[in-house]
Design an enzyme around this catalytic site. Sequence first.
Site, PDB file in Angstrom:
ATOM      1  N   GLY A   1       0.847  -1.196   0.000  1.00  0.00           N
ATOM      2  CA  GLY A   1       0.000   0.000   0.000  1.00  0.00           C
ATOM      3  C   GLY A   1       0.877   1.239   0.000  1.00  0.00           C
ATOM      4  O   GLY A   1       2.066   1.185  -0.358  1.00  0.00           O
TER       5      GLY A   1
ATOM      6  N   ASP B   1      -7.685  -0.116   2.541  1.00  0.00           N
ATOM      7  CA  ASP B   1      -8.108   1.289   2.634  1.00  0.00           C
ATOM      8  C   ASP B   1      -8.511   1.866   1.275  1.00  0.00           C
ATOM      9  O   ASP B   1      -9.189   2.897   1.219  1.00  0.00           O
ATOM     10  CB  ASP B   1      -6.976   2.148   3.219  1.00  0.00           C
ATOM     11  CG  ASP B   1      -6.476   1.633   4.553  1.00  0.00           C
ATOM     12  OD1 ASP B   1      -7.263   0.956   5.248  1.00  0.00           O
ATOM     13  OD2 ASP B   1      -5.303   1.891   4.895  1.00  0.00           O
TER      14      ASP B   1
ATOM     15  N   ARG C   1     -24.774   1.177  21.376  1.00  0.00           N
ATOM     16  CA  ARG C   1     -23.669   0.232  21.528  1.00  0.00           C
ATOM     17  C   ARG C   1     -22.677   0.430  20.394  1.00  0.00           C
ATOM     18  O   ARG C   1     -23.052   0.850  19.299  1.00  0.00           O
ATOM     19  CB  ARG C   1     -24.181  -1.221  21.467  1.00  0.00           C
ATOM     20  CG  ARG C   1     -25.069  -1.604  22.628  1.00  0.00           C
ATOM     21  CD  ARG C   1     -24.249  -1.838  23.899  1.00  0.00           C
ATOM     22  NE  ARG C   1     -25.075  -2.388  24.967  1.00  0.00           N
ATOM     23  CZ  ARG C   1     -25.753  -1.670  25.854  1.00  0.00           C
ATOM     24  NH1 ARG C   1     -25.739  -0.348  25.778  1.00  0.00           N
ATOM     25  NH2 ARG C   1     -26.461  -2.258  26.805  1.00  0.00           N
TER      26      ARG C   1
END
Length: 361
Positions: A115, A140, A279
């Site tokens: 990357g 990503d 949550r």
Amino acid sequence: MRGDNKRIGVLTGGGDCPGLNAAIRAVAKTAMLNYSMEVVGIKDGFIGLIENKYSILNYEDVSGILTEGGTFLGASNKANPFKYADLSGKTKDVSSVVLNNARILRLDSLVCIGGDGTLTVAYKLYKKGLKIVGVPKTIDNDLMATDATIGFDSAVVTATEAIDKLHTTAQSHHRVMVLEVMGRYAGWLALCAGVAGGGDIIIIPEIPYDIKKVCQIVKERHKRGKRFSIVVISEGARPRGGKMVVKKIVKDSAEPVRLGGIGNKIASDIESITGLETRVTVLGHLQRGGVPTPFDRILATRLGTFGCDLAAKGEFGKMASLKGRDIVAVSLKEAVRRNRQVNPRDPIIKAAMAVGTSFGV
Ligand code: F6P
């Protein structure tokens, strides 16, 4: 192919992702079957070239690995030869060691599957004389000069499945469920999984959120009888006028900042402002695991094959890249110029907004 171009090295650097083994296989099989090259598997990213950890790969080593997650060569996102840490933690430039070891190993070329961080290092090593070709991977999806990176599609599937599962429990308990996904400074993963999973609010780094707006949407949904909400948030997101949440700094990494924690922040803000039970789930490294999707297997096969072709032709300093339906060569320099972030006017955002999804502003 040049007559002396007979030994090709391959390494996987940075964070792992599904599809790396498929890419190694593609590079190695192309080298063996089409160019009669000898293939050297470098272990643990650039660490292998610093500490001489490698093995000569034979056909059997790269057979039967297409569908396997991870990388059998190992990877490291702390292997920056320009800032390499010794046991005491002190960093120094060992890039000349890498060049020397590549010479001793008689590498005529080196394919770096990586990357942003790995390919930035690769570009610097190329400028110092190493014959390098890049193949893009990262969950990503933030590399310039390519439409897609290996691993992203698989991570989107994992995050989408998580949203699907959160939906059912959110409905049962009438709760707000926040899902924090990875992606560093780019919101591709949150955006794509959020849209695919029908998230009600998607928050990405490129669009700083307004907590009042987020809470207003949650409350409005509640009033309309939708007594649950799903918020998908990128680890790199931040409130308007606020900062990203940094989890830790890994000093010797090519990309030292580790993000994480914004999910907890927004969840506690939502709960205290709206009074609705909230949550949070931090999906974490699950996004980097598992088998690659068919899309990633095909992409890895095409990019890896093309990367080997570039090396065979002596076209160094380049990266294999997906442009539309084609695989093309782009310069490594262009690929690492800056991160590719989501444009707030991206068509995916436009479509999401058209179906009522909020981006928290
Ligand atoms: O770049 C891939 C990635 O998974 C990012 O999405 C995340 O921020 C980072 O790596 C996590 O790094 P580590 O594996 O060092 O925790």
